[in-house]
Design an enzyme around this catalytic site. Sequence first.
Site, PDB file in Angstrom:
ATOM      1  N   ARG A 192       0.805  -1.217   0.000  1.00 55.28           N
ATOM      2  CA  ARG A 192       0.000   0.000   0.000  1.00 55.28           C
ATOM      3  C   ARG A 192       0.847   1.280   0.000  1.00 55.28           C
ATOM      4  O   ARG A 192       0.544   2.218  -0.740  1.00 55.28           O
ATOM      5  CB  ARG A 192      -0.982  -0.002   1.176  1.00 55.28           C
ATOM      6  CG  ARG A 192      -1.922   1.187   1.120  1.00 55.28           C
ATOM      7  CD  ARG A 192      -3.104   1.046   2.031  1.00 55.28           C
ATOM      8  NE  ARG A 192      -2.803   1.496   3.378  1.00 55.28           N
ATOM      9  CZ  ARG A 192      -3.730   1.777   4.283  1.00 55.28           C
ATOM     10  NH1 ARG A 192      -4.998   1.623   4.012  1.00 55.28           N
ATOM     11  NH2 ARG A 192      -3.378   2.191   5.481  1.00 55.28           N
ATOM     12  N   MET A 195     -12.629   2.886  -4.311  1.00 53.92           N
ATOM     13  CA  MET A 195     -12.896   1.797  -3.369  1.00 53.92           C
ATOM     14  C   MET A 195     -11.695   1.401  -2.510  1.00 53.92           C
ATOM     15  O   MET A 195     -11.664   0.298  -1.970  1.00 53.92           O
ATOM     16  CB  MET A 195     -13.420   0.571  -4.127  1.00 53.92           C
ATOM     17  CG  MET A 195     -14.724   0.810  -4.853  1.00 53.92           C
ATOM     18  SD  MET A 195     -16.035   1.412  -3.758  1.00 53.92           S
ATOM     19  CE  MET A 195     -16.432  -0.101  -2.894  1.00 53.92           C
ATOM     20  N   ARG A 196     -10.719   2.268  -2.426  1.00 56.89           N
ATOM     21  CA  ARG A 196      -9.529   1.922  -1.662  1.00 56.89           C
ATOM     22  C   ARG A 196      -9.404   2.869  -0.456  1.00 56.89           C
ATOM     23  O   ARG A 196      -9.569   4.085  -0.603  1.00 56.89           O
ATOM     24  CB  ARG A 196      -8.316   2.080  -2.572  1.00 56.89           C
ATOM     25  CG  ARG A 196      -7.080   1.368  -2.102  1.00 56.89           C
ATOM     26  CD  ARG A 196      -6.222   0.992  -3.285  1.00 56.89           C
ATOM     27  NE  ARG A 196      -6.857  -0.043  -4.086  1.00 56.89           N
ATOM     28  CZ  ARG A 196      -6.873  -1.344  -3.763  1.00 56.89           C
ATOM     29  NH1 ARG A 196      -6.290  -1.758  -2.681  1.00 56.89           N
ATOM     30  NH2 ARG A 196      -7.483  -2.209  -4.544  1.00 56.89           N
ATOM     31  N   ASN A 248     -15.194  13.274  -0.410  1.00 52.87           N
ATOM     32  CA  ASN A 248     -15.781  11.985  -0.791  1.00 52.87           C
ATOM     33  C   ASN A 248     -17.296  12.133  -0.837  1.00 52.87           C
ATOM     34  O   ASN A 248     -17.865  12.956  -0.131  1.00 52.87           O
ATOM     35  CB  ASN A 248     -15.415  10.912   0.247  1.00 52.87           C
ATOM     36  CG  ASN A 248     -15.951   9.538  -0.131  1.00 52.87           C
ATOM     37  OD1 ASN A 248     -15.883   9.140  -1.299  1.00 52.87           O
ATOM     38  ND2 ASN A 248     -16.501   8.821   0.823  1.00 52.87           N
ATOM     39  N   HIS A 301     -20.700   9.800  -0.232  1.00 51.57           N
ATOM     40  CA  HIS A 301     -21.139   8.522   0.343  1.00 51.57           C
ATOM     41  C   HIS A 301     -22.647   8.396   0.143  1.00 51.57           C
ATOM     42  O   HIS A 301     -23.389   9.357   0.394  1.00 51.57           O
ATOM     43  CB  HIS A 301     -20.791   8.487   1.839  1.00 51.57           C
ATOM     44  CG  HIS A 301     -21.184   7.199   2.481  1.00 51.57           C
ATOM     45  ND1 HIS A 301     -20.492   6.025   2.257  1.00 51.57           N
ATOM     46  CD2 HIS A 301     -22.223   6.880   3.303  1.00 51.57           C
ATOM     47  CE1 HIS A 301     -21.079   5.039   2.919  1.00 51.57           C
ATOM     48  NE2 HIS A 301     -22.128   5.537   3.563  1.00 51.57           N
ATOM     49  N   ASP A 326     -15.587   6.855   5.918  1.00 56.78           N
ATOM     50  CA  ASP A 326     -16.910   7.494   5.835  1.00 56.78           C
ATOM     51  C   ASP A 326     -17.183   8.381   7.048  1.00 56.78           C
ATOM     52  O   ASP A 326     -18.297   8.422   7.583  1.00 56.78           O
ATOM     53  CB  ASP A 326     -18.028   6.442   5.676  1.00 56.78           C
ATOM     54  CG  ASP A 326     -17.848   5.630   4.408  1.00 56.78           C
ATOM     55  OD1 ASP A 326     -17.281   6.169   3.436  1.00 56.78           O
ATOM     56  OD2 ASP A 326     -18.257   4.462   4.387  1.00 56.78           O
ATOM     57  N   GLU A 344     -27.111  12.386  -5.799  1.00 55.58           N
ATOM     58  CA  GLU A 344     -25.644  12.498  -5.729  1.00 55.58           C
ATOM     59  C   GLU A 344     -25.124  13.388  -6.855  1.00 55.58           C
ATOM     60  O   GLU A 344     -24.235  14.223  -6.660  1.00 55.58           O
ATOM     61  CB  GLU A 344     -24.984  11.117  -5.845  1.00 55.58           C
ATOM     62  CG  GLU A 344     -25.220  10.210  -4.662  1.00 55.58           C
ATOM     63  CD  GLU A 344     -24.458   8.892  -4.772  1.00 55.58           C
ATOM     64  OE1 GLU A 344     -23.297   8.895  -5.198  1.00 55.58           O
ATOM     65  OE2 GLU A 344     -25.043   7.852  -4.428  1.00 55.58           O
TER      66      GLU A 344
END
Length: 235
Positions: free
Chosen positions: A69, A94-95, A111, A113, A149, A178
């Site tokens: 990573r 998605m990371r 982000n 959500h 999140d 969204e």
Amino acid sequence: MTRQRKRVVVLISGRGSNMAALIEAAKEGAYPAEIVGVVTDNPGAEGLKIAEANGLPTETLARTDFPNRPAHEAALEETLRGFDAEIVALAGYMRLLSPAFVGRWAGKLLNIHPALLPCFTGLDTHRRALEAGVRVHGCTVHFVTAAMDDGPIVAQAAVPVLVGDDEASLSARVLKAEHRLYPMALALVCRDEASMTGNGTVFALPGTEHNPRILVSPAFSDAIQNVEDLARFTP
Ligand code: GRF
């Protein structure tokens, strides 16, 4: 005096419909951001085609091409610097990002959500909302912090949960919200009208030093073009 548009890089892992909404918004000359690049960790991300069709430079950093990573993140960091990114917008990325990375981009990392945070963090938000029997669901744009999140909320849009909804119908309704919310929230941040301080978001609203979390219904969002409009819908 023309304001300089902020240089925004969008990070995706899949479909890229939120990225597409940001690209569309940025085609408006008055929009305070330009999308300067799209980065993915998934070579098969469908959104790459949309970015390319819009003439945007893309970069693929497949996780499997890196030993670990930190190496992957170092490449991401270098790519973002290469784009001269000022703001980074996660759109279905998605990371998980490390606390060190998030710390370096504090206040500049957003982000979206698909739930009204802090409810339903993580995956399968629409299924879990249906199971919980909530009557109102929605989406949140927030600054990214080290916890998943989590992080100060910039804007939220609520949608009703209707009788007979299933995961597909509910997620379609939220996704539509969204696509309206993210461009609006990104604009607030790029105009420095919403900024992260400590554990909260500060809104530069006229006549107030600090404003609590804002809930913006999609019904309002057409009317909201700038922070003065937003002030009309907040307590
Ligand atoms: C969206 O629902 C977003 O809220 C979540 O992942 C999904 C990505 O969809 N983080 P898309 O790739 O933008 O179409």
